[in-house]
Design an enzyme around this catalytic site. Structure first.
Site, PDB file in Angstrom:
ATOM      1  CG  ASP A  51      -0.485  -0.256   2.471  1.00 23.00           C
ATOM      2  OD1 ASP A  51       0.762  -0.336   2.587  1.00 23.00           O
ATOM      3  OD2 ASP A  51      -1.259  -0.361   3.431  1.00 23.00           O
TER       4      ASP A  51
ATOM      5  CG  ASP B  26       2.536  -7.971   5.649  1.00 21.87           C
ATOM      6  OD1 ASP B  26       3.237  -8.894   6.091  1.00 21.87           O
ATOM      7  OD2 ASP B  26       2.899  -6.779   5.642  1.00 21.87           O
TER       8      ASP B  26
ATOM      9  NE  ARG C 182       2.035  -3.263   6.620  1.00 20.49           N
ATOM     10  CZ  ARG C 182       1.702  -2.437   5.661  1.00 20.49           C
ATOM     11  NH1 ARG C 182       2.305  -1.269   5.560  1.00 20.49           N
ATOM     12  NH2 ARG C 182       0.787  -2.751   4.766  1.00 20.49           N
TER      13      ARG C 182
HETATM   14  O1  F6P Z   1       5.158  -5.849   4.768  1.00 18.86           O
HETATM   15  C1  F6P Z   1       6.002  -6.932   4.849  1.00 18.86           C
HETATM   16  C2  F6P Z   1       6.735  -6.913   6.167  1.00 18.86           C
HETATM   17  O2  F6P Z   1       7.645  -7.990   6.168  1.00 18.86           O
HETATM   18  C3  F6P Z   1       5.852  -6.953   7.401  1.00 18.86           C
HETATM   19  O3  F6P Z   1       5.380  -8.242   7.671  1.00 18.86           O
HETATM   20  C4  F6P Z   1       6.780  -6.363   8.433  1.00 18.86           C
HETATM   21  O4  F6P Z   1       6.054  -5.754   9.455  1.00 18.86           O
HETATM   22  C5  F6P Z   1       7.530  -5.343   7.647  1.00 18.86           C
HETATM   23  O5  F6P Z   1       7.463  -5.721   6.300  1.00 18.86           O
HETATM   24  C6  F6P Z   1       8.982  -5.173   8.013  1.00 18.86           C
HETATM   25  O6  F6P Z   1       9.490  -4.135   7.244  1.00 18.86           O
HETATM   26  P1  F6P Z   1      11.016  -3.704   7.093  1.00 18.86           P
HETATM   27  O7  F6P Z   1      11.574  -4.464   5.929  1.00 18.86           O
HETATM   28  O8  F6P Z   1      10.943  -2.248   6.790  1.00 18.86           O
HETATM   29  O9  F6P Z   1      11.703  -4.041   8.378  1.00 18.86           O
END
Ligand code: F6P
Length: 325
Positions: free
Chosen positions: A108, A132, A176
């Site tokens: 998103d 997610d 998330r």
């Molecule tokens: O949106 C995918 C995701 O892996 C989520 O499950 C998690 O909260 C987030 O991204 C982690 O993001 P980053 O890569 O910014 O740590």
């Protein structure tokens, strides 16, 4: 619809990576070539557009990438893109590079970026990809199936050791703020309890009582799946120990869930969506998100798509609960 001929289309991946992004890139690149359009790979998501980090691709430059997790174009969460000056710079670079449209593969945050570009007259197409599965407009997002299978494999392994020691496993699953992945994995591994953000949980009723009932029925291992959006796994484990005397161990699966070779479902879905995005642009359609709805790949206007929400399958929660005995 507008029929301006397309010569160059930019392709980027943005936000958290998801297995299957490469298959979507490959499909978009190759379908561009079918239509005699030059595909331009934009590196590190919107950051590559802001810094003009782009290169021409062709059918051969995507050889062998379908089976690889991650994204060959790299990805980033681009803070400068939250700023209007950043958007305008990106639009200038888009025009300077002679691009006639952009296909962005992501979640998103990616679609919000596309929407900003669209407001400045850029022709955009979005493809939903996130483990997610939390994109309202699409019943499926690329990467979910692979992540679920990765998590299931890991939890199955945990179950071996936890069973031997007659322990309780508390496992955190990514997602998330959403519980789609946790619920799906929880059903597939036969969890004792599934704790998700969409459903308020009562520690005594949803965890302790479930464990007690399981023990009365002869269960020696209890698996508590906790969605990342709920968190607090160590506190949950400590509490279980206090209440039941059982040893409880925490495993946070974390980023391992984002890697690995995409499953057949993700490769096929990504190939279909990547191909369809180019078909839509060629047909003169733009500013759409390529969605999977009711077993079909369909375009949804980006403005509409961004306002759509998706409920968690609460019946699946009931299934998990009823058969967790
Ligand atoms: O949106 C995918 C995701 O892996 C989520 O499950 C998690 O909260 C987030 O991204 C982690 O993001 P980053 O890569 O910014 O740590």
């Amino acid at each position: 619809m507008d029929q301006k001929p397309l010569r160059r289309i930019g392709i980027l991946t943005s936000g958290g990576d998801a297995p299957g992004m490469n298959a979507a890139i490959r499909a978009a690149v190759r379908n561009c070539q079918q239509h005699k359009i030059t595909p331009i790979g934009i590196r590190r998501g919107f950051s590559g557009l802001l810094h003009s980090d782009m290169e021409e691709m062709d059918a051969r430059s995507v050889n062998g990438i379908m089976l690889r997790g991650g994204t060959v174009l790299n990805t980033a969460r681009c803070a400068e893109f939250h700023d209007h000056a950043g958007i305008l710079q990106a639009v200038r670079n888009y025009r300077y590079a002679g691009l006639d449209g952009i296909i962005a593969i992501g979640g998103d945050g990616t679609f919000r970026g596309l929407h900003e570009l669209q407001k400045e007259g850029v022709r955009v197409m979005g493809i939903p990809a996130t483990i997610d599965n939390d994109i309202g407009c699409s019943h499926y997002t690329i990467g979910f199936d692979t992540a679920a299978n990765t998590a299931i494999e890991a939890v199955d392994k945990l179950a071996d050791t936890m069973q031997s020691h007659e322990r309780v496993s508390v496992v955190e699953i990514m997602g998330r703020g959403a519980g789609h992945l946790a619920l799906y994995v929880g059903v597939a591994v036969g969890a004792t309890s599934i704790i998700i953000p969409e459903r308020e949980f009562d520690f005594e009723r949803d965890i302790i009582e479930q464990i007690r009932m399981g023990r009365q029925r002869g269960k020696h291992h209890h698996l508590i799946i906790v969605a990342e959006g709920v968190g607090g796994c160590q506190a949950i484990a400590d509490h279980i120990h206090e209440e039941t005397g059982l040893e409880a161990r925490v495993s946070i699966l974390g980023y391992i869930q984002r890697g690995g070779n995409p499953t057949a479902r993700d490769r096929v879905m990504a190939s279909r969506m990547g191909h369809f995005a180019v078909e839509q642009l060629v047909a003169g359609s733009h500013d759409q998100i390529i969605c999977y709805r009711d077993s079909r790949i369909v375009p949804v206007p980006i403005v509409e798509a961004m306002g759509m929400t998706k409920d968690l399958d609460m019946y699946m929660y009931k299934v998990a609960y009823d058969i967790s005995i």
